[in-house]
Design a protein around this motif. Structure first.
Motif, PDB file in Angstrom:
ATOM      1  N   VAL A  88     -17.476   9.068   7.893  1.00 41.67           N
ATOM      2  CA  VAL A  88     -18.122   7.958   7.745  1.00 41.67           C
ATOM      3  C   VAL A  88     -18.758   8.430   6.394  1.00 41.67           C
ATOM      4  CG1 VAL A  88     -19.922   6.557   8.190  1.00 41.67           C
ATOM      5  CG2 VAL A  88     -18.188   7.270  10.093  1.00 41.67           C
ATOM      6  N   TRP A  89     -19.687   9.470   6.434  1.00 41.86           N
ATOM      7  CA  TRP A  89     -20.396   9.870   5.075  1.00 41.86           C
ATOM      8  C   TRP A  89     -19.525   9.958   3.785  1.00 41.86           C
ATOM      9  CZ3 TRP A  89     -25.425  12.589   5.075  1.00 41.86           C
ATOM     10  CH2 TRP A  89     -25.792  13.184   3.991  1.00 41.86           C
ATOM     11  N   LEU A  90     -18.176  10.447   4.131  1.00 41.62           N
ATOM     12  CA  LEU A  90     -17.310  10.544   2.838  1.00 41.62           C
ATOM     13  C   LEU A  90     -17.024   9.341   2.386  1.00 41.62           C
ATOM     14  CD1 LEU A  90     -14.332  12.912   2.800  1.00 41.62           C
ATOM     15  CD2 LEU A  90     -14.134  10.499   2.046  1.00 41.62           C
ATOM     16  N   VAL A  91     -16.486   8.105   3.429  1.00 42.89           N
ATOM     17  CA  VAL A  91     -16.184   6.983   3.022  1.00 42.89           C
ATOM     18  C   VAL A  91     -17.172   6.464   2.184  1.00 42.89           C
ATOM     19  CG1 VAL A  91     -15.261   4.802   3.648  1.00 42.89           C
ATOM     20  CG2 VAL A  91     -14.322   6.728   4.775  1.00 42.89           C
ATOM     21  N   PHE A 101     -28.025   7.785   4.053  1.00 45.28           N
ATOM     22  CA  PHE A 101     -29.107   7.797   4.964  1.00 45.28           C
ATOM     23  C   PHE A 101     -30.032   6.604   4.524  1.00 45.28           C
ATOM     24  CE2 PHE A 101     -33.210   8.678   6.518  1.00 45.28           C
ATOM     25  CZ  PHE A 101     -33.111   8.897   7.806  1.00 45.28           C
ATOM     26  N   PRO A 102     -30.054   5.873   5.540  1.00 44.61           N
ATOM     27  CA  PRO A 102     -29.534   5.587   6.930  1.00 44.61           C
ATOM     28  C   PRO A 102     -27.860   5.176   6.412  1.00 44.61           C
ATOM     29  CG  PRO A 102     -31.128   4.074   6.681  1.00 44.61           C
ATOM     30  CD  PRO A 102     -31.359   4.613   5.438  1.00 44.61           C
ATOM     31  N   SER A 103     -27.292   5.619   7.649  1.00 40.16           N
ATOM     32  CA  SER A 103     -25.770   4.863   7.643  1.00 40.16           C
ATOM     33  C   SER A 103     -25.065   5.042   8.684  1.00 40.16           C
ATOM     34  CB  SER A 103     -24.976   5.838   6.600  1.00 40.16           C
ATOM     35  OG  SER A 103     -24.987   6.971   7.097  1.00 40.16           O
ATOM     36  N   GLY A 104     -24.061   4.605   8.763  1.00 45.24           N
ATOM     37  CA  GLY A 104     -23.486   4.680  10.087  1.00 45.24           C
ATOM     38  C   GLY A 104     -23.069   5.904  10.840  1.00 45.24           C
ATOM     39  N   ALA A 105     -22.980   6.983   9.806  1.00 44.72           N
ATOM     40  CA  ALA A 105     -22.871   8.538  10.149  1.00 44.72           C
ATOM     41  C   ALA A 105     -23.853   8.895  11.175  1.00 44.72           C
ATOM     42  CB  ALA A 105     -22.996   9.179   9.018  1.00 44.72           C
ATOM     43  N   ASP A 106     -25.178   8.286  11.003  1.00 44.86           N
ATOM     44  CA  ASP A 106     -26.290   8.744  11.712  1.00 44.86           C
ATOM     45  C   ASP A 106     -26.113   8.465  13.411  1.00 44.86           C
ATOM     46  OD1 ASP A 106     -28.180   9.647   9.692  1.00 44.86           O
ATOM     47  OD2 ASP A 106     -28.033   7.877   9.063  1.00 44.86           O
ATOM     48  N   PHE A 107     -25.500   7.343  13.495  1.00 47.57           N
ATOM     49  CA  PHE A 107     -25.130   7.107  14.897  1.00 47.57           C
ATOM     50  C   PHE A 107     -24.429   8.353  15.513  1.00 47.57           C
ATOM     51  CE2 PHE A 107     -22.042   5.398  17.860  1.00 47.57           C
ATOM     52  CZ  PHE A 107     -22.910   4.978  18.967  1.00 47.57           C
ATOM     53  N   PHE A 108     -23.119   8.644  14.977  1.00 52.78           N
ATOM     54  CA  PHE A 108     -22.529   9.825  15.504  1.00 52.78           C
ATOM     55  C   PHE A 108     -23.052  10.774  15.666  1.00 52.78           C
ATOM     56  CE2 PHE A 108     -19.537   6.173  14.170  1.00 52.78           C
ATOM     57  CZ  PHE A 108     -18.807   5.865  15.015  1.00 52.78           C
ATOM     58  N   TYR A 109     -23.891  11.259  14.555  1.00 54.95           N
ATOM     59  CA  TYR A 109     -24.627  12.626  14.488  1.00 54.95           C
ATOM     60  C   TYR A 109     -25.359  12.523  15.749  1.00 54.95           C
ATOM     61  CZ  TYR A 109     -23.366  13.809   9.854  1.00 54.95           C
ATOM     62  OH  TYR A 109     -22.502  14.342   8.562  1.00 54.95           O
ATOM     63  N   TYR A 218     -35.777  18.844   3.679  1.00 55.39           N
ATOM     64  CA  TYR A 218     -36.704  19.566   2.723  1.00 55.39           C
ATOM     65  C   TYR A 218     -36.262  18.989   1.123  1.00 55.39           C
ATOM     66  CZ  TYR A 218     -39.081  22.373  -0.702  1.00 55.39           C
ATOM     67  OH  TYR A 218     -39.923  23.008  -1.861  1.00 55.39           O
ATOM     68  N   PHE A 219     -34.802  19.166   0.854  1.00 52.70           N
ATOM     69  CA  PHE A 219     -34.305  18.799  -0.454  1.00 52.70           C
ATOM     70  C   PHE A 219     -34.340  17.271  -0.589  1.00 52.70           C
ATOM     71  CE2 PHE A 219     -32.992  23.209   0.070  1.00 52.70           C
ATOM     72  CZ  PHE A 219     -33.574  23.625  -1.120  1.00 52.70           C
ATOM     73  N   SER A 220     -34.136  16.478   0.678  1.00 51.59           N
ATOM     74  CA  SER A 220     -33.933  14.961   0.590  1.00 51.59           C
ATOM     75  C   SER A 220     -35.303  14.521   0.329  1.00 51.59           C
ATOM     76  CB  SER A 220     -33.330  14.529   2.062  1.00 51.59           C
ATOM     77  OG  SER A 220     -32.143  14.916   2.063  1.00 51.59           O
ATOM     78  N   LEU A 221     -36.497  14.832   0.975  1.00 47.29           N
ATOM     79  CA  LEU A 221     -37.678  14.358   0.604  1.00 47.29           C
ATOM     80  C   LEU A 221     -38.093  14.431  -0.744  1.00 47.29           C
ATOM     81  CD1 LEU A 221     -39.593  15.395   4.007  1.00 47.29           C
ATOM     82  CD2 LEU A 221     -38.902  13.152   3.260  1.00 47.29           C
ATOM     83  N   ASP A 222     -37.451  15.565  -1.431  1.00 46.48           N
ATOM     84  CA  ASP A 222     -38.067  15.528  -2.851  1.00 46.48           C
ATOM     85  C   ASP A 222     -36.851  15.356  -3.761  1.00 46.48           C
ATOM     86  OD1 ASP A 222     -36.312  17.730  -3.030  1.00 46.48           O
ATOM     87  OD2 ASP A 222     -37.827  19.311  -3.514  1.00 46.48           O
ATOM     88  N   ASP A 223     -35.932  14.342  -3.171  1.00 46.05           N
ATOM     89  CA  ASP A 223     -34.852  13.925  -3.757  1.00 46.05           C
ATOM     90  C   ASP A 223     -33.939  14.949  -4.832  1.00 46.05           C
ATOM     91  OD1 ASP A 223     -35.461  11.272  -3.089  1.00 46.05           O
ATOM     92  OD2 ASP A 223     -36.998  11.016  -4.656  1.00 46.05           O
ATOM     93  N   SER A 224     -33.877  16.182  -4.256  1.00 43.49           N
ATOM     94  CA  SER A 224     -33.170  16.988  -4.941  1.00 43.49           C
ATOM     95  C   SER A 224     -31.743  17.360  -4.179  1.00 43.49           C
ATOM     96  CB  SER A 224     -33.981  18.384  -5.244  1.00 43.49           C
ATOM     97  OG  SER A 224     -34.189  18.988  -4.044  1.00 43.49           O
TER      98      SER A 224
END
Length: 267
Positions: A88-91, A101-109, A218-224
């Protein structure tokens, strides 16, 4: 002697697989961000896919009866959920160019976490006599020590997000801390000589996943963060460790349905 040679061969192949995968991600990242994104998305097809195929084979061998059979059914559900999440993430990223994030992938994770926890509990059940209350308490304290800063960090740095995204983001460190408890117990059993190395990979793998999740946050929060970031190596290594652990289980038990009684095979 033959069994030891096979184990040594498996361990060498595991080390080779981890090394090649890590270097592949680093080379793609060195070429450029766009290359890393495309390469990493596609490599998350065969590696989690291999884990799912092996999980299905193991579940089929053990059937649906007994705790061991139920354990592998739970692990197959976990593998299927996370494999679907990766696709789902790939598509969404490569074809629809949407936020991952957020996306449909989160449901399955998220659905995969309780399935793994059930697997881990059933997986450890034959060793319950070797699991002390002290071991459980210490494992829980370690999990809490990981949870508190991760959860605070996530909530403190998500003030610009909507409420749904904040709650969703908080679910991950909580889920990670829960599955961390049986993982630490399993690793402790290995250190005590109760189970062999390759079986312990089923717990080391989730330990790597928790570390990868922490890095991802960590890296998502600083957008890296971006798909193909070096932290993704830990996610891929986690899938590889799971795969080798399952494969070892299949080799050990073969067609034995009474595998829980075969305690010596686990040493």
């Amino acid at each position: 002697m033959q069994a030891r040679l096979e184990k040594l061969k498996s361990q060498k192949f595991l080390l080779f697989s981890l090394t090649v995968t890590g270097f592949a991600i680093l080379i793609a990242e060195y070429i450029g961000k766009e290359t890393a994104i495309v390469f990493a998305n596609w490599i998350f097809v065969p590696i989690p896919g291999s884990m799912l195929i092996l999980a299905i084979i193991s579940a089929k061998k053990h059937g649906i009866t007994g705790n061991h059979g139920k354990a592998w059914i739970a692990f197959t559900v976990f593998s299927a959920c996370w494999f679907i999440a990766e696709q789902v993430w790939l598509v969404e990223e490569l074809f629809y160019h949407e936020k991952t994030f957020p996306s449909g992938a989160d449901f399955f994770y998220i659905v995969g976490y309780p399935a793994y926890f059930i697997f881990a509990i059933l997986y450890l059940k034959p060793f319950k006599s070797a699991i002390s209350k002290k071991m459980i308490i210490l494992s829980s304290l370690v999990a809490i020590a990981v949870l508190v800063p991760d959860l605070y960090w996530t909530l403190e740095n998500s003030t610009d997000e909507d409420q749904f995204s904040i709650i969703l983001g908080a679910i991950y460190p909580v889920s990670d801390s829960i599955v961390l408890v049986p993982a630490i117990v399993g690793i402790r059993l290995f250190l005590g000589g109760k189970v062999n190395f390759l079986w312990t990979l089923m717990f080391v793998a989730i330990l790597l996943e928790v570390a990868a999740d922490t890095g991802f946050q960590y890296f998502s929060l600083d957008d890296s963060y971006y798909t193909g970031h070096p932290v993704d190596i830990l996610f891929l290594w986690s899938y590889l460790l799971f795969s080798f652990g399952i494969y070892d289980n299949i080799k050990i038990f073969g067609n034995k349905m009474n595998s829980y009684k075969d305690r010596e095979s686990l040493r």
